[in-house]
Design an enzyme around this catalytic site. Structure first.
Site, PDB file in Angstrom:
ATOM      1  N   GLU A 109       0.831  -1.200   0.000  1.00 24.58           N
ATOM      2  CA  GLU A 109       0.000   0.000   0.000  1.00 24.58           C
ATOM      3  C   GLU A 109       0.866   1.250   0.000  1.00 24.58           C
ATOM      4  OE1 GLU A 109      -3.033  -2.112   3.180  1.00 24.58           O
ATOM      5  OE2 GLU A 109      -1.901  -0.347   3.734  1.00 24.58           O
ATOM      6  N   CYS A 122       2.934   8.252   1.992  1.00 22.80           N
ATOM      7  CA  CYS A 122       3.365   7.278   2.992  1.00 22.80           C
ATOM      8  C   CYS A 122       3.688   5.999   2.229  1.00 22.80           C
ATOM      9  CB  CYS A 122       2.231   7.060   4.002  1.00 22.80           C
ATOM     10  SG  CYS A 122       2.608   5.814   5.228  1.00 22.80           S
ATOM     11  N   CYS A 129       5.973  -7.836   7.046  1.00 19.88           N
ATOM     12  CA  CYS A 129       7.024  -7.330   7.937  1.00 19.88           C
ATOM     13  C   CYS A 129       7.479  -8.477   8.823  1.00 19.88           C
ATOM     14  CB  CYS A 129       6.486  -6.182   8.791  1.00 19.88           C
ATOM     15  SG  CYS A 129       7.750  -5.396   9.817  1.00 19.88           S
ATOM     16  N   CYS A 133       4.882  -6.781  15.358  1.00 25.83           N
ATOM     17  CA  CYS A 133       4.213  -5.976  16.388  1.00 25.83           C
ATOM     18  C   CYS A 133       2.752  -6.422  16.494  1.00 25.83           C
ATOM     19  CB  CYS A 133       4.290  -4.485  16.055  1.00 25.83           C
ATOM     20  SG  CYS A 133       5.967  -3.891  15.843  1.00 25.83           S
ATOM     21  N   CYS A 136      -0.382  -4.448  14.839  1.00 28.77           N
ATOM     22  CA  CYS A 136      -0.207  -4.020  13.449  1.00 28.77           C
ATOM     23  C   CYS A 136      -0.682  -5.091  12.474  1.00 28.77           C
ATOM     24  CB  CYS A 136       1.270  -3.708  13.235  1.00 28.77           C
ATOM     25  SG  CYS A 136       1.708  -3.433  11.529  1.00 28.77           S
ATOM     26  N   GLY A 174       6.053  -2.544   6.410  1.00 32.62           N
ATOM     27  CA  GLY A 174       7.445  -2.970   6.547  1.00 32.62           C
ATOM     28  C   GLY A 174       8.272  -2.087   7.453  1.00 32.62           C
ATOM     29  N   GLU A 175       9.427  -2.616   7.814  1.00 32.13           N
ATOM     30  CA  GLU A 175      10.397  -1.885   8.649  1.00 32.13           C
ATOM     31  C   GLU A 175      11.506  -1.411   7.700  1.00 32.13           C
ATOM     32  OE1 GLU A 175      11.285  -0.671  11.771  1.00 32.13           O
ATOM     33  OE2 GLU A 175      13.049  -0.167  10.583  1.00 32.13           O
ATOM     34  N   SER A 206      10.459   6.156   9.486  1.00 34.08           N
ATOM     35  CA  SER A 206       9.966   5.671  10.772  1.00 34.08           C
ATOM     36  C   SER A 206      10.470   4.247  11.004  1.00 34.08           C
ATOM     37  CB  SER A 206       8.436   5.688  10.760  1.00 34.08           C
ATOM     38  OG  SER A 206       7.955   5.068  11.921  1.00 34.08           O
ATOM     39  N   SER A 228       9.307   4.313  16.602  1.00 32.26           N
ATOM     40  CA  SER A 228       8.082   3.734  17.173  1.00 32.26           C
ATOM     41  C   SER A 228       8.384   3.337  18.613  1.00 32.26           C
ATOM     42  CB  SER A 228       7.643   2.497  16.389  1.00 32.26           C
ATOM     43  OG  SER A 228       7.398   2.839  15.059  1.00 32.26           O
ATOM     44  N   LEU A 229       7.899   4.102  19.532  1.00 27.16           N
ATOM     45  CA  LEU A 229       8.255   3.890  20.944  1.00 27.16           C
ATOM     46  C   LEU A 229       7.158   3.078  21.648  1.00 27.16           C
ATOM     47  CD1 LEU A 229       9.827   6.680  23.163  1.00 27.16           C
ATOM     48  CD2 LEU A 229       8.448   4.853  24.092  1.00 27.16           C
ATOM     49  N   HIS A 230       5.984   3.643  21.725  1.00 28.96           N
ATOM     50  CA  HIS A 230       4.759   2.982  22.193  1.00 28.96           C
ATOM     51  C   HIS A 230       4.703   2.567  23.672  1.00 28.96           C
ATOM     52  CE1 HIS A 230       3.734   3.255  18.077  1.00 28.96           C
ATOM     53  NE2 HIS A 230       4.523   2.288  17.671  1.00 28.96           N
ATOM     54  N   HIS A 304      -6.215   2.662  15.503  1.00 33.36           N
ATOM     55  CA  HIS A 304      -7.304   2.172  14.636  1.00 33.36           C
ATOM     56  C   HIS A 304      -7.563   0.724  15.042  1.00 33.36           C
ATOM     57  CE1 HIS A 304      -7.170   5.293  11.353  1.00 33.36           C
ATOM     58  NE2 HIS A 304      -5.994   5.503  11.895  1.00 33.36           N
ATOM     59  N   CYS A 347      -1.705   1.230   8.673  1.00 33.20           N
ATOM     60  CA  CYS A 347      -0.743   0.372   7.983  1.00 33.20           C
ATOM     61  C   CYS A 347      -1.219  -1.079   7.818  1.00 33.20           C
ATOM     62  CB  CYS A 347       0.511   0.439   8.838  1.00 33.20           C
ATOM     63  SG  CYS A 347       1.738  -0.776   8.612  1.00 33.20           S
TER      64      CYS A 347
HETATM   65 FE1  SF4 Z   1       6.432  -3.977  11.069  1.00 36.18          FE
HETATM   66 FE2  SF4 Z   1       5.975  -1.403  11.637  1.00 36.18          FE
HETATM   67 FE3  SF4 Z   1       3.967  -3.157  11.680  1.00 36.18          FE
HETATM   68 FE4  SF4 Z   1       5.860  -3.302  13.585  1.00 36.18          FE
HETATM   69  S1  SF4 Z   1       4.403  -1.591  13.242  1.00 36.18           S
HETATM   70  S2  SF4 Z   1       5.017  -5.045  12.418  1.00 36.18           S
HETATM   71  S3  SF4 Z   1       7.687  -2.674  12.406  1.00 36.18           S
HETATM   72  S4  SF4 Z   1       5.147  -2.570   9.882  1.00 36.18           S
END
Ligand code: SF4
Length: 358
Positions: A109, A122, A129, A133, A136, A174-175, A206, A228-230, A304, A347
């Site tokens: 996407e 974006c 990925c 996480c 996600c 993805g990362e 990011s 990405s801290l969270h 979301h 995402c």
């Molecule tokens: Fe991958 Fe980012 Fe989703 Fe974590 S938040 S699984 S790093 S895409």
């Protein structure tokens, strides 16, 4: 399968054209057509002779990809879905060296977000990925492959707004630091005079903080960074983000503290708010301690909702008091406005839905 020209530098394009017996200056023409005029086919490169274009087209293509779907939000946000044929091997030439059996068909996407005089894309850097996480959708889909630099740049040139784009955020699927070679090449093309010619200030990457490549990013690029801290507490963060075990947050912060973010370059921290999980006073205190003295911004993000996930987003009032407390302690903190909620802009949502519908 034809070789994609997108992502190649002028030196690499020169090697391509001279190997075909075409004049060396053709390389510059190709770069201009792809990166400045953003054409989709070799046939549109009309200052190259017809014979030259035919020779090029036997083995090569630009690499633009027609979107397989598009969803338009009531706020103008547009989400594009692209088919990709990706490989699991990493590295800049992984595609050119891959065998037909190495390819997997998948989807990615890209989201175009209009905002006053900006149009931000974006972009995705991988299909799926590997980081897993829990909150996600992309992480839940598993990993299909790294995108080539061509597939990353194709997201920029293949959309209706290609010529109007002003900014880019590597915050899609993805990362990006798990696919550093291809992401770094895409950034090189976006920022080079012979490429898109964008200032690095227009690009934000990011990451969850893949330490070895974070170091490379901080050294080799001048673009902004979002982490990405969270959650400020290791055990809690690890329960949501398994990567915490490999790349602990305190080591990520320690590395970032070695670099200068007092000038044009900015670092921000993404903090998705989950009611009852990471939105208490204890978490405010943890964040204040962790980021003390840093020139940075914290972005609080509404979650979301996704299926089969135990937490909901924090309430507006909790988010506001969280923001006010951080601000009172000298940390610039904003609540990120939610864009494109009606088209599942978070995402991985559209690609996940696409896969479920197949
Ligand atoms: Fe991958 Fe980012 Fe989703 Fe974590 S938040 S699984 S790093 S895409």
């Amino acid at each position: 399968m034809k070789i994609k020209l997108l992502g190649k530098t002028p030196a690499e394009l020169k090697a391509v054209v001279t190997s075909l017996g075409l004049p060396a200056f053709t390389a510059k023409q190709i770069a201009d057509w792809m990166y400045s005029k953003r054409v989709h086919s070799i046939d549109e490169m009309t200052n190259i002779s017809k014979a030259g274009r035919e020779k090029l087209s036997e083995k090569y293509e630009v690499g633009a990809v027609a979107p397989a779907g598009m969803a338009l939000s009531s706020d103008g946000t547009k989400k594009y879905l692209f088919p990709v044929s990706c490989v699991r091997k990493s590295g800049l030439n992984a595609y050119e060296n891959a065998q037909p059996e190495d390819f997997e068909d998948a989807a990615i996407e890209a989201v175009m977000i209009p905002d006053a005089d900006r149009k931000t894309l974006c972009v995705s850097s991988q299909s799926g990925c590997r980081m897993g996480c829990k909150f996600c959708m992309t992480g839940r889909q598993g990993f299909h492959g790294h995108l080539s630099a061509a597939d990353i740049l194709a997201q920029f040139i293949s959309i209706d707004e290609s010529q109007e784009l002003t900014n880019a955020v590597f915050m899609g699927m993805g990362e990006p630091l798990d696919n550093w070679e291809n992401v770094s090449r895409a950034i090189e093309v976006l920022t080079a005079d012979w490429g898109f010619g964008w200032s690095p200030k227009r690009i934000t990457l990011s990451s969850i903080g893949v330490l070895p490549n974070l170091r490379k990013y901080l050294e080799e690029s001048r673009c902004h960074l979002a982490i990405s801290l969270h959650d400020p507490f290791p055990d809690e963060r690890a329960s949501m983000m398994p990567v915490q075990k490999a790349y602990p947050l305190d080591e990520v912060i320690a590395m970032i503290r070695q670099y200068d973010f007092t000038g044009q370059r900015r670092v921000s921290f993404e903090y998705t708010m989950f009611a009852g999980f990471n939105d208490t006073k204890r978490h405010e205190d943890g964040l204040i301690r962790l980021l003390r003295g840093m020139e940075c911004r914290v972005n609080l993000i509404r979650f979301h909702q996704i299926p089969d996930f135990p937490y909901k987003t924090s309430s507006d009032s909790i988010m506001e008091s969280f923001r006010d407390r951080l601000s009172a302690h000298g940390i610039t903190c904003t609540i990120r406005s939610s864009r494109g909620e009606d088209i599942l802009a978070a995402c991985g949502m559209l690609a996940g839905q696409h896969k479920e519908n197949q």
